[in-house]
Design a protein around this motif. Structure first.
Motif, PDB file in Angstrom:
ATOM      1  N   GLY A   1       0.687  -1.241  -0.085  1.00 39.65           N
ATOM      2  CA  GLY A   1      -0.058   0.124  -0.087  1.00 39.65           C
ATOM      3  C   GLY A   1       1.026   1.358   0.140  1.00 39.65           C
ATOM      4  N   ILE A   2       0.281   2.486   0.680  1.00 39.95           N
ATOM      5  CA  ILE A   2       1.105   3.612   0.843  1.00 39.95           C
ATOM      6  C   ILE A   2       2.324   3.447   1.246  1.00 39.95           C
ATOM      7  CG2 ILE A   2       1.107   5.702   1.908  1.00 39.95           C
ATOM      8  CD1 ILE A   2      -2.117   5.700   1.856  1.00 39.95           C
ATOM      9  N   GLY A   3       2.566   2.446   2.311  1.00 42.59           N
ATOM     10  CA  GLY A   3       4.131   2.401   2.907  1.00 42.59           C
ATOM     11  C   GLY A   3       5.046   1.954   2.131  1.00 42.59           C
ATOM     12  N   ARG A   4       4.633   1.032   1.220  1.00 39.06           N
ATOM     13  CA  ARG A   4       5.403   0.328  -0.142  1.00 39.06           C
ATOM     14  C   ARG A   4       5.834   1.472  -1.001  1.00 39.06           C
ATOM     15  NH1 ARG A   4       4.621  -1.899  -5.098  1.00 39.06           N
ATOM     16  NH2 ARG A   4       6.263  -3.613  -5.646  1.00 39.06           N
ATOM     17  N   GLY A   5       4.890   2.453  -1.372  1.00 36.90           N
ATOM     18  CA  GLY A   5       5.086   3.652  -2.174  1.00 36.90           C
ATOM     19  C   GLY A   5       6.177   4.207  -1.519  1.00 36.90           C
ATOM     20  N   ILE A   6       6.149   4.820  -0.258  1.00 32.21           N
ATOM     21  CA  ILE A   6       7.154   5.456   0.579  1.00 32.21           C
ATOM     22  C   ILE A   6       8.485   4.974   0.636  1.00 32.21           C
ATOM     23  CG2 ILE A   6       7.574   6.483   2.867  1.00 32.21           C
ATOM     24  CD1 ILE A   6       4.490   6.926   3.163  1.00 32.21           C
ATOM     25  N   VAL A   7       8.604   3.735   0.974  1.00 27.52           N
ATOM     26  CA  VAL A   7       9.808   2.829   0.957  1.00 27.52           C
ATOM     27  C   VAL A   7      10.606   3.004  -0.548  1.00 27.52           C
ATOM     28  CG1 VAL A   7      10.726   0.565   0.902  1.00 27.52           C
ATOM     29  CG2 VAL A   7       9.239   1.153   2.807  1.00 27.52           C
ATOM     30  N   LEU A   8       9.816   2.727  -1.521  1.00 27.34           N
ATOM     31  CA  LEU A   8      10.353   2.867  -2.725  1.00 27.34           C
ATOM     32  C   LEU A   8      10.748   4.404  -3.051  1.00 27.34           C
ATOM     33  CD1 LEU A   8       7.775   0.424  -4.742  1.00 27.34           C
ATOM     34  CD2 LEU A   8      10.166  -0.117  -3.913  1.00 27.34           C
ATOM     35  N   HIS A   9       9.943   5.335  -3.195  1.00 26.84           N
ATOM     36  CA  HIS A   9      10.246   6.420  -3.195  1.00 26.84           C
ATOM     37  C   HIS A   9      11.621   7.105  -2.485  1.00 26.84           C
ATOM     38  CE1 HIS A   9       8.863  10.615  -4.711  1.00 26.84           C
ATOM     39  NE2 HIS A   9       9.704  10.987  -3.409  1.00 26.84           N
ATOM     40  N   LEU A  10      11.721   6.956  -1.408  1.00 33.40           N
ATOM     41  CA  LEU A  10      12.665   7.140  -0.489  1.00 33.40           C
ATOM     42  C   LEU A  10      13.934   6.509  -0.929  1.00 33.40           C
ATOM     43  CD1 LEU A  10      11.189   7.635   3.055  1.00 33.40           C
ATOM     44  CD2 LEU A  10      11.306   9.517   1.274  1.00 33.40           C
ATOM     45  N   ALA A  11      13.837   5.493  -1.283  1.00 34.66           N
ATOM     46  CA  ALA A  11      15.189   4.604  -1.574  1.00 34.66           C
ATOM     47  C   ALA A  11      15.487   5.000  -2.942  1.00 34.66           C
ATOM     48  CB  ALA A  11      14.740   2.946  -1.648  1.00 34.66           C
ATOM     49  N   ALA A  12      14.494   5.500  -4.008  1.00 35.02           N
ATOM     50  CA  ALA A  12      15.007   5.842  -5.058  1.00 35.02           C
ATOM     51  C   ALA A  12      15.792   7.203  -5.028  1.00 35.02           C
ATOM     52  CB  ALA A  12      13.897   5.980  -6.012  1.00 35.02           C
TER      53      ALA A  12
ATOM     54  N   ARG B   1      -8.681  13.198 -10.274  1.00 32.58           N
ATOM     55  CA  ARG B   1      -8.497  11.876 -10.435  1.00 32.58           C
ATOM     56  C   ARG B   1      -8.168  11.352  -9.004  1.00 32.58           C
ATOM     57  NH1 ARG B   1      -3.074  11.386  -8.573  1.00 32.58           N
ATOM     58  NH2 ARG B   1      -1.750  12.943  -8.687  1.00 32.58           N
ATOM     59  N   VAL B   2      -8.260  10.013  -8.860  1.00 31.13           N
ATOM     60  CA  VAL B   2      -8.039   9.507  -7.523  1.00 31.13           C
ATOM     61  C   VAL B   2      -6.587   9.452  -7.195  1.00 31.13           C
ATOM     62  CG1 VAL B   2      -8.124   7.183  -6.313  1.00 31.13           C
ATOM     63  CG2 VAL B   2     -10.113   7.880  -7.545  1.00 31.13           C
ATOM     64  N   GLY B   3      -6.133   9.406  -5.959  1.00 31.23           N
ATOM     65  CA  GLY B   3      -4.710   9.585  -5.504  1.00 31.23           C
ATOM     66  C   GLY B   3      -3.974   8.286  -5.728  1.00 31.23           C
ATOM     67  N   THR B   4      -2.475   8.445  -5.732  1.00 37.17           N
ATOM     68  CA  THR B   4      -1.785   7.213  -5.767  1.00 37.17           C
ATOM     69  C   THR B   4      -0.737   7.132  -4.722  1.00 37.17           C
ATOM     70  OG1 THR B   4      -0.064   8.589  -7.039  1.00 37.17           O
ATOM     71  CG2 THR B   4      -1.625   7.317  -8.292  1.00 37.17           C
ATOM     72  N   PRO B   5      -0.265   6.012  -4.245  1.00 36.90           N
ATOM     73  CA  PRO B   5       0.840   5.898  -3.213  1.00 36.90           C
ATOM     74  C   PRO B   5       1.989   7.030  -3.768  1.00 36.90           C
ATOM     75  CG  PRO B   5       0.132   3.735  -3.639  1.00 36.90           C
ATOM     76  CD  PRO B   5      -0.544   4.732  -4.708  1.00 36.90           C
ATOM     77  N   GLU B   6       2.299   7.163  -4.682  1.00 40.25           N
ATOM     78  CA  GLU B   6       3.377   8.066  -5.038  1.00 40.25           C
ATOM     79  C   GLU B   6       3.082   9.637  -4.739  1.00 40.25           C
ATOM     80  OE1 GLU B   6       6.936   9.446  -6.552  1.00 40.25           O
ATOM     81  OE2 GLU B   6       6.352   7.535  -6.016  1.00 40.25           O
ATOM     82  N   ASP B   7       1.794   9.649  -4.790  1.00 41.19           N
ATOM     83  CA  ASP B   7       1.564  11.238  -4.261  1.00 41.19           C
ATOM     84  C   ASP B   7       1.792  11.273  -2.948  1.00 41.19           C
ATOM     85  OD1 ASP B   7       0.185  12.087  -6.910  1.00 41.19           O
ATOM     86  OD2 ASP B   7      -1.658  10.882  -6.487  1.00 41.19           O
ATOM     87  N   ILE B   8       1.493  10.523  -1.990  1.00 38.30           N
ATOM     88  CA  ILE B   8       1.476  10.592  -0.445  1.00 38.30           C
ATOM     89  C   ILE B   8       3.162  10.379  -0.284  1.00 38.30           C
ATOM     90  CG2 ILE B   8       1.171   9.655   1.334  1.00 38.30           C
ATOM     91  CD1 ILE B   8      -1.293  11.036   0.201  1.00 38.30           C
ATOM     92  N   ALA B   9       3.953   9.753  -0.912  1.00 39.26           N
ATOM     93  CA  ALA B   9       5.372   9.257  -0.822  1.00 39.26           C
ATOM     94  C   ALA B   9       6.144  10.819  -1.090  1.00 39.26           C
ATOM     95  CB  ALA B   9       5.654   8.379  -1.624  1.00 39.26           C
ATOM     96  N   ALA B  10       5.538  11.449  -2.291  1.00 38.84           N
ATOM     97  CA  ALA B  10       6.278  12.725  -2.624  1.00 38.84           C
ATOM     98  C   ALA B  10       6.026  13.738  -1.176  1.00 38.84           C
ATOM     99  CB  ALA B  10       5.821  13.349  -3.883  1.00 38.84           C
ATOM    100  N   LEU B  11       4.982  13.758  -0.817  1.00 34.86           N
ATOM    101  CA  LEU B  11       4.675  14.819   0.118  1.00 34.86           C
ATOM    102  C   LEU B  11       5.657  14.316   1.476  1.00 34.86           C
ATOM    103  CD1 LEU B  11       3.224  17.023   1.456  1.00 34.86           C
ATOM    104  CD2 LEU B  11       1.287  15.661   1.910  1.00 34.86           C
ATOM    105  N   VAL B  12       5.728  12.930   1.627  1.00 31.39           N
ATOM    106  CA  VAL B  12       6.473  12.531   2.846  1.00 31.39           C
ATOM    107  C   VAL B  12       8.062  12.757   2.674  1.00 31.39           C
ATOM    108  CG1 VAL B  12       7.627  10.468   3.895  1.00 31.39           C
ATOM    109  CG2 VAL B  12       4.911  10.484   3.524  1.00 31.39           C
ATOM    110  N   ALA B  13       8.333  12.759   1.395  1.00 27.08           N
ATOM    111  CA  ALA B  13      10.036  13.270   0.978  1.00 27.08           C
ATOM    112  C   ALA B  13      10.035  14.824   1.256  1.00 27.08           C
ATOM    113  CB  ALA B  13      10.161  12.538  -0.342  1.00 27.08           C
ATOM    114  N   TYR B  14       9.038  15.484   0.828  1.00 24.92           N
ATOM    115  CA  TYR B  14       9.117  17.000   1.115  1.00 24.92           C
ATOM    116  C   TYR B  14       9.267  17.275   2.573  1.00 24.92           C
ATOM    117  CZ  TYR B  14       8.178  21.816   1.692  1.00 24.92           C
ATOM    118  OH  TYR B  14       8.174  23.053   2.258  1.00 24.92           O
ATOM    119  N   LEU B  15       8.322  16.650   3.373  1.00 23.94           N
ATOM    120  CA  LEU B  15       8.354  16.837   4.742  1.00 23.94           C
ATOM    121  C   LEU B  15       9.494  16.571   5.642  1.00 23.94           C
ATOM    122  CD1 LEU B  15       4.620  16.051   5.671  1.00 23.94           C
ATOM    123  CD2 LEU B  15       5.586  18.203   5.511  1.00 23.94           C
TER     124      LEU B  15
END
Length: 252
Positions: free
Chosen positions: A16-27, A211-225
Motif C-alpha cells: 500500500g502507501i507504505g510500500r510507495g514511501i519505501v520505494l520513493h525514499l530509496a530511489a 483523479r483518485v490519488g496514488t501512493p506516489e502522491d503521498i510518498a512525494a509529500l513525505v519526501a518533502y516533509l
C-alpha cells in the motif's frame, strides 16, 4: 535532495502507501528500513528491489517489537533521521456501534494510535542526535466520516492530536507533522495480482483534482516533509485528498 547518508524507518512498509514511501525514499538515495507484520510481502519487496532497503518483521502494537525494530535499524544503518508512522489497520468499517466489540475497538487503537506513540518513544533519542523528523499518517476520516467507522475515525483523529503534541514536546530538535490521505488507490500495491480493474471516470472526476490519488502522491509529500526544505514546518496536518474535503456535497 542530498540524502545519500540519511536513514528512514517506515512502518507498515510492505504494501500500500507504505510500500510507495519505501520505494520513493530509496530511489531518492535514502537508506530505508521498513517493518510489517506481513513477512511474505516484506521479503518480496526486498528481493525485487535494487535499492538499499532492509525489512524488519514486527508489530507496532507491541512495545517489545518496537524496541527491537529501532535497535535493529540502528544496528543496520548506524543512525536514524526520519520515522514515517504508516502502519495501521486500514479497513475503516466495523459495523454498527452497538455491535462493535471492545476487542475490535482496542486492536485498532493499539495498532493505529498506540503504535505511532511507541515508535516515537523509542526513536526520539536517536532522532534528537540527527535533528530528525517524524511523519505520522492520519486520514481525511479524522475530519469527516461515513457511518459505522467509529474506531478508525477515533484513531486517526488521535493521530492528528498526537502529532501537534509531539511537535511541541520535541521542539526544536525534532519536527513532527502528519498527512491525511483521501482516496488513494493502493490495489496494485497490495502484493497480489498486477491485473487491477481500472477505476471509473466517475471515480476520478468527482475529485476536484480530476483523479483518485496514488501512493506516489503521498510518498512525494513525505519526501518533502522530511527534507531540509520543510525545516520551518512542524505540528501540521497536511490533507492530500484531491480537494474532496473542501467539496460541498448534497443529494439533489
Amino acid at each position: 535532495m542530498e540524502s545519500t547518508q540519511r536513514v528512514a524507518l517506515v512502518t507498515g512498509g510492505a504494501k500500500g502507501i507504505g510500500r510507495g514511501i519505501v520505494l520513493h525514499l530509496a530511489a531518492a538515495g535514502w537508506k530505508v528500513a521498513f517493518c510489517d507484520t506481513d513477512q511474505t510481502a516484506g521479503e518480496q519487496l526486498v528481493n525485487t528491489s535494487e535499492r538499499e532497503i532492509c525489512f524488519l518483521p514486527g508489530d507496532v502494537a507491541s512495545e517489545h517489537d518496537v524496541a527491537r525494530l529501532i535497535a535493529d535499524t540502528m544496528s543496520w544503518a548506524g543512525r536514524l533521521d526520519a520515522v514515517i508512522n504508516n502502519a495501521a489497520i486500514a479497513d475503516p468499517h466495523t459495523g454498527p456501534v452497538e455491535e462493535l466489540s471492545l476487542e475490535q475497538w482496542q486492536r485498532r487503537l493499539d495498532v493505529n494510535l498506540t503504535g505511532p506513540f511507541l515508535v516515537a518513544k523509542h526513536a526520539v533519542p536517536h532522532l534528537r542526535k540527527s535533528q530528525g523528523v517524524i511523519v505520522n499518517m492520519a486520514s481525511t476520516r479524522a475530519l469527516q466520516s461515513e457511518p459505522d467507522t467509529e474506531a478508525y475515525a477515533a484513531t486517526k483523529g488521535g493521530i492528528v492530536a498526537l502529532t501537534h503534541a509531539l511537535a511541541m514536546s520535541l521542539a526544536p530538535d525534532i519536527r513532527v507533522n502528519c498527512i491525511s490521505p483521501g482516496w488513494i488507490d493502493t490495489r496494485a500495491w497490495q502484493g497480489g495480482s498486477d491485473k487491477v480493474e481500472a477505476l471509473s471516470q466517475a471515480d476520478h472526476h468527482q475529485h476536484p483534482a480530476g483523479r483518485v490519488g496514488t501512493p506516489e502522491d503521498i510518498a512525494a509529500l513525505v519526501a518533502y516533509l522530511i527534507s531540509p526544505e520543510a525545516s520551518f514546518i512542524t505540528g501540521q496536518n497536511f490533507v492530500a485528498d484531491g480537494g474532496m474535503v473542501r467539496k460541498m456535497i448534497y443529494e439533489e
